[in-house]
Design a protein around this motif. Structure first.
Motif, PDB file in Angstrom:
ATOM      1  N   VAL A   7      37.126   3.235 -11.327  1.00  0.00           N
ATOM      2  CA  VAL A   7      38.194   3.111 -12.321  1.00  0.00           C
ATOM      3  C   VAL A   7      39.165   2.053 -11.823  1.00  0.00           C
ATOM      4  O   VAL A   7      39.600   2.086 -10.663  1.00  0.00           O
ATOM      5  N   ILE A   8      39.493   1.110 -12.690  1.00  0.00           N
ATOM      6  CA  ILE A   8      40.458   0.055 -12.373  1.00  0.00           C
ATOM      7  C   ILE A   8      41.698   0.287 -13.217  1.00  0.00           C
ATOM      8  O   ILE A   8      41.619   0.293 -14.451  1.00  0.00           O
ATOM      9  N   LEU A  18      37.970  -8.383 -11.696  1.00  0.00           N
ATOM     10  CA  LEU A  18      37.276  -7.460 -10.789  1.00  0.00           C
ATOM     11  C   LEU A  18      36.135  -6.741 -11.512  1.00  0.00           C
ATOM     12  O   LEU A  18      35.018  -6.657 -10.992  1.00  0.00           O
ATOM     13  N   ALA A  19      36.404  -6.213 -12.697  1.00  0.00           N
ATOM     14  CA  ALA A  19      35.368  -5.497 -13.445  1.00  0.00           C
ATOM     15  C   ALA A  19      34.165  -6.397 -13.719  1.00  0.00           C
ATOM     16  O   ALA A  19      33.006  -5.999 -13.510  1.00  0.00           O
ATOM     17  N   ILE A  34      38.356   0.533 -17.249  1.00  0.00           N
ATOM     18  CA  ILE A  34      39.619  -0.199 -17.068  1.00  0.00           C
ATOM     19  C   ILE A  34      40.676   0.521 -17.890  1.00  0.00           C
ATOM     20  O   ILE A  34      40.520   0.675 -19.105  1.00  0.00           O
ATOM     21  N   VAL A  35      41.731   0.957 -17.237  1.00  0.00           N
ATOM     22  CA  VAL A  35      42.829   1.650 -17.919  1.00  0.00           C
ATOM     23  C   VAL A  35      43.981   0.659 -18.083  1.00  0.00           C
ATOM     24  O   VAL A  35      44.516   0.154 -17.096  1.00  0.00           O
ATOM     25  N   ILE A 131      39.801   1.465 -21.621  1.00  0.00           N
ATOM     26  CA  ILE A 131      40.598   2.581 -22.146  1.00  0.00           C
ATOM     27  C   ILE A 131      41.995   2.033 -22.417  1.00  0.00           C
ATOM     28  O   ILE A 131      42.807   1.844 -21.515  1.00  0.00           O
ATOM     29  N   CYS A 132      42.278   1.759 -23.669  1.00  0.00           N
ATOM     30  CA  CYS A 132      43.487   1.020 -24.024  1.00  0.00           C
ATOM     31  C   CYS A 132      43.895   1.360 -25.461  1.00  0.00           C
ATOM     32  O   CYS A 132      43.038   1.416 -26.346  1.00  0.00           O
ATOM     33  N   PRO A 133      45.177   1.617 -25.707  1.00  0.00           N
ATOM     34  CA  PRO A 133      46.280   1.648 -24.733  1.00  0.00           C
ATOM     35  C   PRO A 133      46.378   3.013 -24.046  1.00  0.00           C
ATOM     36  O   PRO A 133      46.376   4.045 -24.708  1.00  0.00           O
TER      37      PRO A 133
END
Length: 392
Positions: A7-8, A18-19, A34-35, A131-133
């Protein structure tokens, strides 16, 4: 609870790079989340705002290794030369791509462009979930896993949590990692300007008694301005009418680009060195501005952060097992130690030497600039770091 390998926290430049780098290195064998609190295409996204950044030659090579550069290249402006000078004094040095034997010393990109490109690539990646927002609300760690509770109430599990969530990292604060701060007592005023002479791919770093002025070449003949000033002067300069702002900048920068004809919308941010000596913890790593936020002098900060990203991606790929293991994290820590310390020391020293008008320092820095211009052995160490060709 959904589970991911990694998880980033943070989906701006460092987090998205990075991802995509891990995906490329590991050939999609790891699942990544990615959060990110802000939608990438939203104008208010702080990580992909109106700023431009200079990617060093070394950073471009890393992006090529991750198969990312070919998408960025069409919106990048090459830096063919760098001109460094000290206002009202003799010290001048120049670095050219031809002298170094490369096509370009680096490239200037607008963060908004890169954000759009990376968002498209993330959307096309089956093993990366954005995962946004949403944002990290709480972190719990056990021997083999990190459990992350998000502000939305959703819980996700992971073998490794990476903080790429900016200078004042929520994740680092929740983990309890110490942060050192040094206020340079300067504020960066940023804007885009247009001059009547073409920039021809030349970047300028101009040292004045108040602080450095950097102008970076951009597309459509524009220049990206970063003007470092004491806080009160920055406030006054930022609020000046365009005509007065241009006149003030012209006096400080000079006429090497002819008349400054136009200035765009201005923004500003305080210049504070933020540095976390410990860049790992149990099942936790830090990259980019969350690990260190530097003064923009010599354009080192972002490029240092990309070296963090490249090193972590490579160590994860080489580990071929648990991506959050202590052995992998410790290798990453040791690998980054020297580069981080050397770059932080260099940028802080440059600010001290070039942001004042003491006679002794003024003489020393001008002799230094003249020596660098004439003696390649003197120029070489700074040139290597400017190009981003350093051990990582």
């Amino acid at each position: 609870m959904d589970k991911f390998d990694i998880v980033i926290a943070g989906g701006a430049m460092a987090g998205m790079t990075l991802a995509l780098a891990i995906q490329h290195r590991c050939q999609t064998s790891l699942s990544i989340a990615i959060v990110e609190p802000f939608e990438t295409n939203h104008q208010a996204h702080p990580g992909f705002d109106s700023r431009s950044i200079a990617l060093s030659y070394g950073t471009v090579q890393l992006l090529k290794n991750f198969d990312l550069w070919q998408d960025i290249a069409p919106v990048a402006t090459p830096i063919n030369d760098i001109h460094v000078s000290d206002r009202s004094h003799l010290g001048i040095t120049e670095i050219s791509a031809a002298e170094v034997g490369v096509l370009a010393l680096g490239y200037v990109v607008e963060l908004a462009d890169v954000g759009r490109i990376f968002a498209q690539k993330i959307a096309q990646s089956a093993n990366i979930e954005l995962i946004c927002p949403d944002s990290v609300a709480d972190i719990e760690r056990s021997q083999d896993e990190v459990t992350i509770r998000l502000q939305s109430g959703r819980q996700i599990g992971s073998s490794l949590l990476v903080a790429a969530d900016g200078a004042v990292s929520t994740c680092c604060e929740k983990i309890g990692l110490e942060m050192h701060e040094h206020d340079f007592e300067q504020v960066a005023v940023i804007s885009n300007v247009v001059t009547d002479k073409p920039h021809q791919g030349r970047a300028y770093e101009r040292f004045t008694e108040q602080g450095p002025i950097a102008l970076l070449p951009m597309s459509e003949g524009r220049m990206s301005l970063v003007w470092c000033l004491p806080p009160e002067q920055a406030k006054a300069v930022k609020s000046m009418p365009d005509e007065q702002f241009i006149e003030h900048l012209q006096q400080r920068f000079g006429w090497r680009l002819g008349k400054i004809e136009k200035v765009g919308q201005r923004a500003s941010y305080p210049l504070i060195l933020r540095y976390r000596p410990q860049n790992i913890s149990h099942r936790f790593a830090i990259v980019g501005n969350a690990a260190q936020t530097l003064h923009p002098i010599a354009g080192q900060g972002f490029n240092l952060g990309i070296r963090d990203v490249a090193s972590l991606a490579q160590e994860i790929a080489d580990s071929q097992g648990d991506p959050g293991s202590y052995v992998m994290l410790n290798r990453f820590r040791l690998r980054r130690e020297q580069d981080r310390q050397a770059t932080i020391t260099l940028t802080s020293a440059l600010v001290h030497v070039f942001s004042n008008d003491y006679l002794s320092l003024r003489i020393g820095r001008n002799l230094g600039l003249m020596a660098m211009n004439g003696i390649s052995a003197v120029k070489a160490p700074l040139l290597q770091r400017t190009l981003g060709l350093v051990e990582r």
